[in-house]
Design a protein around this motif. Structure first.
Motif, PDB file in Angstrom:
ATOM      1  N   MET A  59       0.847  -1.198   0.000  1.00  0.00           N
ATOM      2  CA  MET A  59       0.000   0.000   0.000  1.00  0.00           C
ATOM      3  C   MET A  59       0.879   1.243   0.000  1.00  0.00           C
ATOM      4  N   ASN A  60       0.537   2.236  -0.797  1.00  0.00           N
ATOM      5  CA  ASN A  60       1.293   3.474  -0.877  1.00  0.00           C
ATOM      6  C   ASN A  60       0.995   4.307   0.363  1.00  0.00           C
ATOM      7  N   SER A  61       2.042   4.594   1.147  1.00  0.00           N
ATOM      8  CA  SER A  61       1.855   5.346   2.385  1.00  0.00           C
ATOM      9  C   SER A  61       2.474   6.734   2.311  1.00  0.00           C
ATOM     10  N   VAL A  62       2.687   7.269   1.102  1.00  0.00           N
ATOM     11  CA  VAL A  62       3.313   8.571   0.941  1.00  0.00           C
ATOM     12  C   VAL A  62       2.467   9.652   1.614  1.00  0.00           C
ATOM     13  N   THR A  63       3.155  10.654   2.196  1.00  0.00           N
ATOM     14  CA  THR A  63       2.481  11.783   2.835  1.00  0.00           C
ATOM     15  C   THR A  63       3.131  13.080   2.356  1.00  0.00           C
ATOM     16  N   ALA A  64       2.590  14.186   2.825  1.00  0.00           N
ATOM     17  CA  ALA A  64       3.150  15.491   2.460  1.00  0.00           C
ATOM     18  C   ALA A  64       4.618  15.597   2.851  1.00  0.00           C
ATOM     19  N   HIS A  65       5.008  14.918   3.917  1.00  0.00           N
ATOM     20  CA  HIS A  65       6.405  14.974   4.366  1.00  0.00           C
ATOM     21  C   HIS A  65       7.360  14.492   3.271  1.00  0.00           C
ATOM     22  N   ASP A  66       6.929  13.518   2.462  1.00  0.00           N
ATOM     23  CA  ASP A  66       7.784  12.979   1.400  1.00  0.00           C
ATOM     24  C   ASP A  66       8.012  13.981   0.269  1.00  0.00           C
ATOM     25  N   TYR A  67       7.223  15.036   0.236  1.00  0.00           N
ATOM     26  CA  TYR A  67       7.379  16.051  -0.806  1.00  0.00           C
ATOM     27  C   TYR A  67       7.867  17.385  -0.244  1.00  0.00           C
ATOM     28  N   ALA A  68       8.510  17.336   0.923  1.00  0.00           N
ATOM     29  CA  ALA A  68       9.074  18.563   1.490  1.00  0.00           C
ATOM     30  C   ALA A  68      10.155  19.154   0.592  1.00  0.00           C
ATOM     31  N   TRP A  69      10.731  18.339  -0.293  1.00  0.00           N
ATOM     32  CA  TRP A  69      11.813  18.817  -1.173  1.00  0.00           C
ATOM     33  C   TRP A  69      11.374  19.932  -2.111  1.00  0.00           C
ATOM     34  N   ILE A  70      10.082  20.066  -2.362  1.00  0.00           N
ATOM     35  CA  ILE A  70       9.650  21.050  -3.354  1.00  0.00           C
ATOM     36  C   ILE A  70       9.993  22.475  -2.918  1.00  0.00           C
ATOM     37  N   ARG A  71      10.112  22.719  -1.617  1.00  0.00           N
ATOM     38  CA  ARG A  71      10.346  24.084  -1.137  1.00  0.00           C
ATOM     39  C   ARG A  71      11.812  24.491  -1.223  1.00  0.00           C
ATOM     40  N   THR A  72      12.702  23.551  -1.509  1.00  0.00           N
ATOM     41  CA  THR A  72      14.111  23.892  -1.718  1.00  0.00           C
ATOM     42  C   THR A  72      14.541  23.577  -3.143  1.00  0.00           C
ATOM     43  N   SER A  73      13.591  23.274  -4.007  1.00  0.00           N
ATOM     44  CA  SER A  73      13.894  22.891  -5.388  1.00  0.00           C
ATOM     45  C   SER A  73      13.852  24.108  -6.304  1.00  0.00           C
ATOM     46  N   PRO A  74      14.948  24.450  -6.966  1.00  0.00           N
ATOM     47  CA  PRO A  74      14.912  25.547  -7.938  1.00  0.00           C
ATOM     48  C   PRO A  74      13.910  25.289  -9.056  1.00  0.00           C
ATOM     49  N   LEU A  75      13.797  24.033  -9.494  1.00  0.00           N
ATOM     50  CA  LEU A  75      12.852  23.708 -10.558  1.00  0.00           C
ATOM     51  C   LEU A  75      11.421  23.965 -10.106  1.00  0.00           C
ATOM     52  N   PHE A  76      11.064  23.464  -8.921  1.00  0.00           N
ATOM     53  CA  PHE A  76       9.690  23.669  -8.478  1.00  0.00           C
ATOM     54  C   PHE A  76       9.430  25.138  -8.180  1.00  0.00           C
ATOM     55  N   GLY A  77      10.456  25.843  -7.736  1.00  0.00           N
ATOM     56  CA  GLY A  77      10.301  27.283  -7.550  1.00  0.00           C
ATOM     57  C   GLY A  77       9.974  27.974  -8.860  1.00  0.00           C
ATOM     58  N   HIS A  78      10.629  27.546  -9.944  1.00  0.00           N
ATOM     59  CA  HIS A  78      10.336  28.097 -11.278  1.00  0.00           C
ATOM     60  C   HIS A  78       8.893  27.786 -11.666  1.00  0.00           C
ATOM     61  N   MET A  79       8.446  26.572 -11.387  1.00  0.00           N
ATOM     62  CA  MET A  79       7.081  26.177 -11.725  1.00  0.00           C
ATOM     63  C   MET A  79       6.060  27.037 -10.988  1.00  0.00           C
ATOM     64  N   MET A  80       6.292  27.272  -9.704  1.00  0.00           N
ATOM     65  CA  MET A  80       5.348  28.058  -8.919  1.00  0.00           C
ATOM     66  C   MET A  80       5.367  29.521  -9.322  1.00  0.00           C
ATOM     67  N   GLU A  81       6.532  30.031  -9.648  1.00  0.00           N
ATOM     68  CA  GLU A  81       6.649  31.450 -10.006  1.00  0.00           C
ATOM     69  C   GLU A  81       6.012  31.748 -11.353  1.00  0.00           C
ATOM     70  N   ASN A  82       6.178  30.831 -12.317  1.00  0.00           N
ATOM     71  CA  ASN A  82       5.716  31.081 -13.676  1.00  0.00           C
ATOM     72  C   ASN A  82       4.351  30.469 -13.976  1.00  0.00           C
ATOM     73  N   GLY A  83       3.859  29.631 -13.095  1.00  0.00           N
ATOM     74  CA  GLY A  83       2.608  28.927 -13.345  1.00  0.00           C
ATOM     75  C   GLY A  83       2.877  27.630 -14.080  1.00  0.00           C
ATOM     76  N   TYR A  84       2.181  26.593 -13.704  1.00  0.00           N
ATOM     77  CA  TYR A  84       2.399  25.288 -14.331  1.00  0.00           C
ATOM     78  C   TYR A  84       1.131  24.453 -14.244  1.00  0.00           C
ATOM     79  N   THR A  85       1.047  23.433 -15.084  1.00  0.00           N
ATOM     80  CA  THR A  85       0.107  22.347 -14.900  1.00  0.00           C
ATOM     81  C   THR A  85       0.861  21.048 -15.117  1.00  0.00           C
ATOM     82  N   LEU A  86       0.735  20.118 -14.175  1.00  0.00           N
ATOM     83  CA  LEU A  86       1.306  18.786 -14.309  1.00  0.00           C
ATOM     84  C   LEU A  86       0.159  17.797 -14.319  1.00  0.00           C
ATOM     85  N   THR A  87       0.046  17.047 -15.403  1.00  0.00           N
ATOM     86  CA  THR A  87      -1.075  16.140 -15.613  1.00  0.00           C
ATOM     87  C   THR A  87      -0.557  14.725 -15.815  1.00  0.00           C
TER      88      THR A  87
END
Length: 240
Positions: free
Chosen positions: A1-29
């Motif tokens: 069973m997949n037990s992933v939580t928000a804690h597993d995605y804490a990396w997004i707040r120190t990621s230059p790539l995700f920072g670019h996505m949030m600043e410029n707008g994105y959709t991931l599908t």
């Protein structure tokens, strides 16, 4: 069973790539059971070759925007798609820096027939972050904040939302006593729960993207209510 939580995605707040996505707008599908080429074709995207990693995707999108005249602007953009392993086989991941849902309604209805689509987005610099889950062509659950949901089955994901860390009561209301959580990280964890696709910075950065120029979508015709404007003798002057 997949037990992933928000804690597993804490990396997004120190990621230059995700920072670019949030600043410029994105959709991931994420689309189950369709190839990248099939998805881009359904989006009516004009083939633009391939791009290596997000650097290639961003470069292609920037080059497209540089073609615009100074006094001209449209909502076309370059999307990138690649296959990623997930639950029940391969999924196509589509990334675009356009700050909306990314897939027009007819496209979603076609691609989600007999399958599943999960999308999350941000509109760039403004506090609008959306989540969408489609199943067999219908919008099952969508929300901006998890305690204000819509769709055909808005409460179906309440248990999973609570498990990934969203501050909800068992009834799906906002639990103000729950600890604070990174809502975007919780949404990414929710997307993984629904798809089995583990999103990492290296997955996005290193993938070979099929590129396509997605055309500007026509505006939906808006019709307002008809209002009769009468004069003092109750005779119609005009209708708005």
């Amino acid at each position: 069973m997949n037990s992933v939580t928000a804690h597993d995605y804490a990396w997004i707040r120190t990621s230059p790539l995700f920072g670019h996505m949030m600043e410029n707008g994105y959709t991931l599908t994420l689309i189950r059971g369709r190839t990248p080429r099939e998805v881009l074709r359904a989006m009516e995207a004009e083939p633009r070759g391939t791009g290596q990693g997000t650097a290639g995707l961003i470069e292609a999108d920037d080059a497209h925007r540089a073609e615009w005249e100074d006094d001209y602007w449209d909502d076309s953009y370059v999307a990138g798609a690649f296959s990623a392993p997930g639950a029940d086989g391969d999924w196509t991941l589509v990334l675009g820096f356009e700050g909306g849902l990314g897939l027009p309604t007819p496209c979603v209805e076609e691609l989600a027939k007999g399958g599943r689509i999960v999308a999350h987005s941000a509109n760039g610099g403004k506090p609008i972050d959306l989540f969408h889950w489609f199943e067999d062509g219908e919008l099952r659950t969508t929300f901006e904040v998890p305690w204000s949901r819509d769709g055909n089955t808005p409460d179906e994901l309440v248990r999973v939302l609570r498990e990934v860390g969203s501050p909800l009561t068992p009834e799906g209301e906002h639990d103000e006593r729950a600890p604070d959580v990174d809502r975007k990280a919780a949404v990414l964890a929710l997307a993984e729960r629904l798809t089995g696709v583990r999103l990492t910075e290296s997955l996005l950065q290193d993938a070979a993207y099929e590129l396509g120029l997605v055309p500007e979508q026509p505006l939906e015709e808006w019709t307002g209510p008809a209002i009769d404007i009468p004069d003092a003798r109750k005779k119609r002057l005009y209708r708005e």
